[in-house]
Design an enzyme around this catalytic site. Structure first.
Site: not given
Ligand SMILES: *Cc1c(COP(=O)(O)O)cnc(C)c1O
Length: 387
Positions: A48, A328, A280, A152
């Site tokens: 997956k 980023m 930042y 779940r």
């Protein structure tokens, strides 16, 4: 492994965030190691999320060549994407089961001869799939999940009891496996696993009384579950993480081989005086004259923002701590103690590799290796080794 010279050449040529090297021979080694722990159980492969971010189209043929015939994905779309890469006798199980519209498509695929099998997680999904079987006039394959504790997915005990006593519950269905999932298998001493095992056996015994399920097999263990011992193996195991080198025994020695190596590049360096801020929010401040190296990888590349001010990268055998916040597209690291000539632009730096593995990075980020791998994103050049 790729040599550092090859790496340098590659990175100076490739205008990407960096290089993600995926060692398919290590995947093969890991699959063989896991299979070697089994006595009689088959070893599937969980692929997956694009094989945990490493490329299902590359990983699946390696597993298939080793004899793996049971593949697991989360969504029908993922199963569709796998079809061209699978041998004819392989089956893909869709762990999240059926969606309202997906059921129609899943049934069409089965009728067209594709071995795509939903994991039915509720009495509703069971009813929908029975309906598709009736509609198509075909026996449809299924797996049935039972909830043994984690709340779940899967049928809770009261539903298990109900369907076990309902003669029509599985009409038109060929149930390959009854399965469940362990919540705490990565903590070998956690009594939750023995509790779930007992619950699974109870559910199995109930369901086995149903004529339609008398011959269905059992599937229980994920990677860590395999290491809990033979009681947990049943007929089929479903490792994901361990195939990709994530340690199934956190805190202990990792018996598996690392699969992913990750390299970024130096973009530029500068000297800043003590008292100067970095990044930042000005969250880092130089306490001495500091050489800052800015690297080509940021949170959009899966270098998680929670690594801000934590963790490090490696230049050769030297550890360069992360300074300030992860941006980023870049991070800043402290290269004060590194000789100038080793810091030229485009010089490769190791993010995941021999000095820190995926679990080390995850620890520094306060997460798990699974999240690190599946976050890596699409801005790296990829190099596949072996296979
Ligand atoms: C993801 C998943 C697995 C694989 O687990 P690993 O810990 O990666 O081995 C197995 N079963 C289910 C139901 C899953 O969701």
């Amino acid at each position: 492994m790729v040599s550092s010279r090859e790496l340098a050449v590659f990175l100076s040529a490739a205008p990407s965030a960096g290089l993600l090297v995926i060692d398919l021979d290590a995947v093969r080694f890991n699959y063989r190691l896991l299979r070697g722990l089994l006595q009689g159980a088959a070893c599937g492969g969980v692929v997956k999320a694009d094989a945990y971010g490493l490329g299902a189209a590359k990983v699946v043929p390696v597993l298939a060549a080793e004899g793996c015939r049971h593949f697991f994905v989360a969504h029908l779309d993922e199963a569709l994407a796998l079809l061209p890469h699978l041998p004819d006798d392989a089956t893909t199980y869709v762990l999240n089961g059926l969606t309202r519209n997906g059921a129609e498509e899943a049934a069409r695929l089965v009728v067209a001869g594709k071995a795509v099998v939903p994991v039915l997680n509720s009495v509703d999904q069971l009813a929908v799939w029975r309906g598709k079987a009736a509609q198509s006039g075909r026996v449809l394959p299924a797996a049935v999940q039972v909830d043994t504790g984690m709340s779940r997915l899967g049928l809770p005990p009261e539903n298990v009891k109900a369907v076990a006593g309902d003669a029509d519950a599985f009409t038109g269905l060929d149930v390959h496996f009854v399965m469940s999932h362990l919540a705490c298998a990565d903590e070998p001493r956690n009594p939750a696993s023995t509790g779930q095992l007992a619950n699974f056996r109870t559910a199995r015994a109930l369901l086995a009384q149903h004529p339609a399920l008398a011959r269905s097999r059992s599937c229980f263990a994920n990677s860590s579950g395999i290491f809990l011992g033979a009681d947990y193996h049943f007929d089929l195991v479903r490792p994901g993480a361990a195939l990709y080198g994530i340690n199934p025994l956190p805190g202990g020695d990792n018996p598996l081989r690392g699969v992913a190596s990750l390299f970024g590049r130096i973009i530029q360096t500068r000297w800043i005086p003590a008292g100067t801020h970095v990044g930042y929010g000005y969250t880092a401040t130089a306490t001495r004259p500091t050489r800052v190296a800015t690297l080509s990888v940021g949170y959009a590349d899966g270098w998680l923002r929670s690594l801000s001010g934590k963790g490090a990268v490696w230049l050769g055998d030297d550890r360069l701590p992360i300074l300030g916040r992860v941006s980023m597209d870049s991070i800043c690291v402290d290269a004060t103690d590194i000789a100038e000539e080793r810091l030229a632009p485009d010089t490769p730096v190791e993010l995941i590799g021999i000095h820190q593995d995926v679990d080390d990075v995850a620890d520094a980020a306060g997460t798990i290796g699974y999240e690190v791998l599946t976050s890596l994103g699409s801005r790296y050049r990829r190099e596949y080794l072996g296979g």
